[in-house]
Design a protein around this motif. Structure first.
Motif, PDB file in Angstrom:
ATOM      1  N   ILE A 241     -10.120   3.498   4.087  1.00 45.88           N
ATOM      2  CA  ILE A 241     -11.296   2.849   3.477  1.00 45.88           C
ATOM      3  C   ILE A 241     -12.287   2.636   4.611  1.00 45.88           C
ATOM      4  CG2 ILE A 241     -12.193   0.852   2.222  1.00 45.88           C
ATOM      5  CD1 ILE A 241      -9.422   0.334   1.130  1.00 45.88           C
TER       6      ILE A 241
ATOM      7  N   VAL B  17      -5.780   6.634   8.585  1.00 45.10           N
ATOM      8  CA  VAL B  17      -6.308   6.608   9.942  1.00 45.10           C
ATOM      9  C   VAL B  17      -7.391   5.532  10.106  1.00 45.10           C
ATOM     10  CG1 VAL B  17      -7.413   8.000  11.750  1.00 45.10           C
ATOM     11  CG2 VAL B  17      -5.888   9.108  10.105  1.00 45.10           C
ATOM     12  N   GLY B  18      -8.368   5.548   9.187  1.00 45.16           N
ATOM     13  CA  GLY B  18      -9.493   4.615   9.318  1.00 45.16           C
ATOM     14  C   GLY B  18     -10.666   5.254  10.023  1.00 45.16           C
ATOM     15  N   LYS B  19     -10.817   6.583   9.863  1.00 46.55           N
ATOM     16  CA  LYS B  19     -11.973   7.284  10.443  1.00 46.55           C
ATOM     17  C   LYS B  19     -12.624   8.130   9.351  1.00 46.55           C
ATOM     18  CE  LYS B  19     -10.800   7.068  15.175  1.00 46.55           C
ATOM     19  NZ  LYS B  19     -10.071   7.650  16.299  1.00 46.55           N
TER      20      LYS B  19
ATOM     21  N   THR C 123      -2.712  -1.398  -4.344  1.00 49.02           N
ATOM     22  CA  THR C 123      -2.121  -2.374  -3.419  1.00 49.02           C
ATOM     23  C   THR C 123      -1.853  -3.703  -4.131  1.00 49.02           C
ATOM     24  OG1 THR C 123      -3.143  -1.289  -1.546  1.00 49.02           O
ATOM     25  CG2 THR C 123      -2.464  -3.561  -1.215  1.00 49.02           C
TER      26      THR C 123
ATOM     27  N   THR D  80       0.830  -1.215   0.000  1.00 48.82           N
ATOM     28  CA  THR D  80       0.000   0.000   0.000  1.00 48.82           C
ATOM     29  C   THR D  80       0.864   1.266   0.000  1.00 48.82           C
ATOM     30  OG1 THR D  80      -1.809  -1.193   1.044  1.00 48.82           O
ATOM     31  CG2 THR D  80      -1.881   1.203   1.191  1.00 48.82           C
TER      32      THR D  80
ATOM     33  N   VAL E  44      -5.633   7.107   2.078  1.00 48.52           N
ATOM     34  CA  VAL E  44      -5.502   5.643   2.138  1.00 48.52           C
ATOM     35  C   VAL E  44      -6.725   5.014   2.821  1.00 48.52           C
ATOM     36  CG1 VAL E  44      -4.008   3.738   2.898  1.00 48.52           C
ATOM     37  CG2 VAL E  44      -2.988   5.922   2.272  1.00 48.52           C
TER      38      VAL E  44
ATOM     39  N   HIS F 128      -0.348  11.115  14.813  1.00 45.37           N
ATOM     40  CA  HIS F 128      -1.076   9.944  15.318  1.00 45.37           C
ATOM     41  C   HIS F 128      -2.110  10.411  16.327  1.00 45.37           C
ATOM     42  CE1 HIS F 128       1.736  10.448  18.601  1.00 45.37           C
ATOM     43  NE2 HIS F 128       2.699  10.500  17.676  1.00 45.37           N
ATOM     44  N   SER F 129      -2.659   9.471  17.094  1.00 44.36           N
ATOM     45  CA  SER F 129      -3.802   9.828  17.947  1.00 44.36           C
ATOM     46  C   SER F 129      -3.418  10.765  19.094  1.00 44.36           C
ATOM     47  CB  SER F 129      -4.457   8.567  18.503  1.00 44.36           C
ATOM     48  OG  SER F 129      -3.564   7.900  19.363  1.00 44.36           O
TER      49      SER F 129
ATOM     50  N   ARG G  82       0.379   5.874  12.000  1.00 44.07           N
ATOM     51  CA  ARG G  82       1.746   5.337  12.185  1.00 44.07           C
ATOM     52  C   ARG G  82       1.741   3.812  12.272  1.00 44.07           C
ATOM     53  NH1 ARG G  82       2.966   6.815  18.545  1.00 44.07           N
ATOM     54  NH2 ARG G  82       0.823   6.573  19.256  1.00 44.07           N
ATOM     55  N   SER G  83       0.815   3.172  11.541  1.00 46.39           N
ATOM     56  CA  SER G  83       0.782   1.702  11.588  1.00 46.39           C
ATOM     57  C   SER G  83       1.987   1.136  10.847  1.00 46.39           C
ATOM     58  CB  SER G  83      -0.501   1.172  10.951  1.00 46.39           C
ATOM     59  OG  SER G  83      -0.456   1.371   9.553  1.00 46.39           O
TER      60      SER G  83
HETATM   61  P1  NDP Z   1      -4.446   1.329  12.055  1.00 47.66           P
HETATM   62  O1  NDP Z   1      -5.725   1.302  12.804  1.00 47.66           O
HETATM   63  O2  NDP Z   1      -3.450   0.273  12.256  1.00 47.66           O
HETATM   64  O3  NDP Z   1      -3.723   2.739  12.315  1.00 47.66           O
HETATM   65  C1  NDP Z   1      -4.449   3.922  12.356  1.00 47.66           C
HETATM   66  C2  NDP Z   1      -3.539   5.046  12.729  1.00 47.66           C
HETATM   67  O4  NDP Z   1      -4.316   6.240  12.809  1.00 47.66           O
HETATM   68  C3  NDP Z   1      -2.859   4.867  14.091  1.00 47.66           C
HETATM   69  O5  NDP Z   1      -1.493   5.189  13.991  1.00 47.66           O
HETATM   70  C4  NDP Z   1      -3.595   5.843  14.989  1.00 47.66           C
HETATM   71  O6  NDP Z   1      -2.775   6.430  15.983  1.00 47.66           O
HETATM   72  C5  NDP Z   1      -3.998   6.924  14.022  1.00 47.66           C
HETATM   73  N1  NDP Z   1      -5.164   7.648  14.509  1.00 47.66           N
HETATM   74  C6  NDP Z   1      -6.301   7.156  15.023  1.00 47.66           C
HETATM   75  N2  NDP Z   1      -7.135   8.144  15.395  1.00 47.66           N
HETATM   76  C7  NDP Z   1      -6.482   9.293  15.133  1.00 47.66           C
HETATM   77  C8  NDP Z   1      -6.794  10.669  15.315  1.00 47.66           C
HETATM   78  N3  NDP Z   1      -7.960  11.034  15.830  1.00 47.66           N
HETATM   79  N4  NDP Z   1      -5.899  11.575  14.932  1.00 47.66           N
HETATM   80  C9  NDP Z   1      -4.708  11.219  14.391  1.00 47.66           C
HETATM   81  N5  NDP Z   1      -4.353   9.935  14.199  1.00 47.66           N
HETATM   82  C10 NDP Z   1      -5.237   8.993  14.567  1.00 47.66           C
HETATM   83  O7  NDP Z   1      -4.885   1.432  10.517  1.00 47.66           O
HETATM   84  P2  NDP Z   1      -4.099   1.044   9.167  1.00 47.66           P
HETATM   85  O8  NDP Z   1      -2.869   1.865   9.046  1.00 47.66           O
HETATM   86  O9  NDP Z   1      -4.035  -0.413   9.028  1.00 47.66           O
HETATM   87  O10 NDP Z   1      -5.168   1.549   8.085  1.00 47.66           O
HETATM   88  C11 NDP Z   1      -5.551   2.914   7.996  1.00 47.66           C
HETATM   89  C12 NDP Z   1      -6.675   3.024   6.978  1.00 47.66           C
HETATM   90  O11 NDP Z   1      -6.186   2.624   5.706  1.00 47.66           O
HETATM   91  C13 NDP Z   1      -7.891   2.145   7.237  1.00 47.66           C
HETATM   92  O12 NDP Z   1      -9.058   2.828   6.810  1.00 47.66           O
HETATM   93  C14 NDP Z   1      -7.661   0.946   6.350  1.00 47.66           C
HETATM   94  O13 NDP Z   1      -8.875   0.323   5.963  1.00 47.66           O
HETATM   95  C15 NDP Z   1      -6.998   1.593   5.170  1.00 47.66           C
HETATM   96  N6  NDP Z   1      -6.127   0.684   4.412  1.00 47.66           N
HETATM   97  C16 NDP Z   1      -6.272   0.661   3.062  1.00 47.66           C
HETATM   98  C17 NDP Z   1      -5.490  -0.162   2.297  1.00 47.66           C
HETATM   99  C18 NDP Z   1      -5.650  -0.129   0.819  1.00 47.66           C
HETATM  100  O14 NDP Z   1      -6.009   0.857   0.247  1.00 47.66           O
HETATM  101  N7  NDP Z   1      -5.385  -1.182   0.125  1.00 47.66           N
HETATM  102  C19 NDP Z   1      -4.521  -1.091   2.888  1.00 47.66           C
HETATM  103  C20 NDP Z   1      -4.365  -0.909   4.306  1.00 47.66           C
HETATM  104  C21 NDP Z   1      -5.167  -0.071   5.034  1.00 47.66           C
HETATM  105  P3  NDP Z   1      -2.132   5.575  17.225  1.00 47.66           P
HETATM  106  O15 NDP Z   1      -0.970   4.843  16.618  1.00 47.66           O
HETATM  107  O16 NDP Z   1      -1.734   6.625  18.166  1.00 47.66           O
HETATM  108  O17 NDP Z   1      -3.230   4.672  17.702  1.00 47.66           O
END
Ligand code: NDP
Length: 286
Positions: A231, A209-211, A266, A141, A229, A189-190, A166-167
């Motif tokens: 979804i 982020v995923g939100k 991806t 990705t 990124v 990050h969060s 930061r995943s």
């Molecule tokens: P993770 O849940 O592993 O990581 C999310 C990150 O967002 C964490 O680092 C978290 O911080 C941060 N975060 C959460 N809330 C907030 C906030 N309010 N403000 C700032 N940062 C925040 O998710 P992924 O990295 O695995 O995936 C992210 C998104 O990408 C998802 O929607 C997933 O579906 C999508 N995705 C898409 C792919 C594709 O297009 N093929 C492949 C992989 C993912 P903290 O570390 O502090 O918790």
């Protein structure tokens, strides 16, 4: 109004180039690239991903070997399969679909994949290679994000890139890749205070982020490139990204849609890693 970065089209271009390369490898070098895809259990989303990967392999001419194991598979059984695939000369890339059931330690399995067959680029050896500036297999990705930038003519050198997330699979590796491409990189990050201020400094914004739509349009710096990124599925069943697309496109110079942006990249980059692994197995790359 922003230009839309068409991930479907760019992914198609990557796949067409690969198809030609694979035909050459097969016809002129007698090399048939092969990818093993391992699925444990019957998670419907994972089943769809595995099916899509298999179809994508077939389209470009990669042999795909699907291993579908029951949900109750033990760690020992899965490790035995990974070790067998590590030794199988027809298999150049190995992908274990995540998430794995609770009885299996994901890290243990990912670390058991031979680094030279690590099509997902998650093995610590490949993460280390990326971090030290000698990448071999890049996580798909983040690599897709970089390819979208390249294909859109956006050079990160000297620009300020802000990565939200930061995943290990997206945020961290994409930050390393942007750094390697000479951007000045901020990772949020969060626990980041004033996210809006950080986002507002981005020439290149990568949201992972995923939100749904958490990044407001008026946070975006005018003229920025926005790669979304995220979804996220909305209650009405539709998909959306982490960025408020309609508002953000009024300010950005270029933006990826969801779906149709990063998503299609991806799998394209997974295919590219598999071909790279096949070539490396024959010493066809430096
Ligand atoms: P993770 O849940 O592993 O990581 C999310 C990150 O967002 C964490 O680092 C978290 O911080 C941060 N975060 C959460 N809330 C907030 C906030 N309010 N403000 C700032 N940062 C925040 O998710 P992924 O990295 O695995 O995936 C992210 C998104 O990408 C998802 O929607 C997933 O579906 C999508 N995705 C898409 C792919 C594709 O297009 N093929 C492949 C992989 C993912 P903290 O570390 O502090 O918790």
């Amino acid at each position: 109004m922003a230009t839309i970065i068409d991930g479907k089209l760019i992914a198609q271009q990557v796949r067409s180039a690969l198809k030609e390369e694979i035909a050459y490898l097969r016809d002129k070098k007698g090399l048939q690239p092969g990818l093993a895809v391992v699925l444990v259990g019957n998670d419907p989303a994972s089943q769809v991903y595995v099916r899509n990967k298999k179809r994508a392999c077939e389209e470009v001419g990669i042999a795909s070997f699907a291993h579908e194991l029951v949900a109750g598979t033990t760690q020992k059984e899965l490790l035995a399969l990974v070790e067998r695939l590590n030794r199988d000369p027809a298999v150049h890339g190995i992908l274990v679909q995540l998430p794995l059931p609770d009885q299996i330690d994901e890290t243990r399995i990912l670390n058991a994949i031979a680094p030279d067959k690590d099509a997902d680029g998650f093995h610590p050896v490949n993460v280390g290679r990326l971090a030290t500036g000698t990448p071999v297999f890049r996580p798909c990705t983040p690599w897709g994000v970089m390819e979208l930038l390249r294909a859109s003519g956006v050079d990160p050198a000297g620009r300020h890139a802000v990565v939200v997330g930061r995943s290990n699979i997206v945020g961290k590796p994409v930050a390393l890749m942007l750094l390697a491409a000479h951007a000045t990189v901020t990772i949020c990050h969060s626990r980041t205070p004033d996210l809006a201020v950080q986002v507002g400094r981005a020439d290149i914004l990568v949201a992972a982020v995923g939100k749904p739509r958490m990044i407001a349009g008026d946070w975006i710096k005018p003229g920025a490139t926005v790669i979304d990124v995220g979804i996220n599925r909305l209650p009405d069943g539709k998909l959306c990204g982490d960025v408020d697309f309609e508002a953000a496109r009024q300010r950005a110079a270029a933006i990826t849609p969801v779906p149709g942006g990063v998503g299609p990249m991806t799998i394209a980059m997974l295919l590219k890693n598999t071909v790279e692994a096949a070539k490396r197995s024959r010493g066809l790359v430096a």
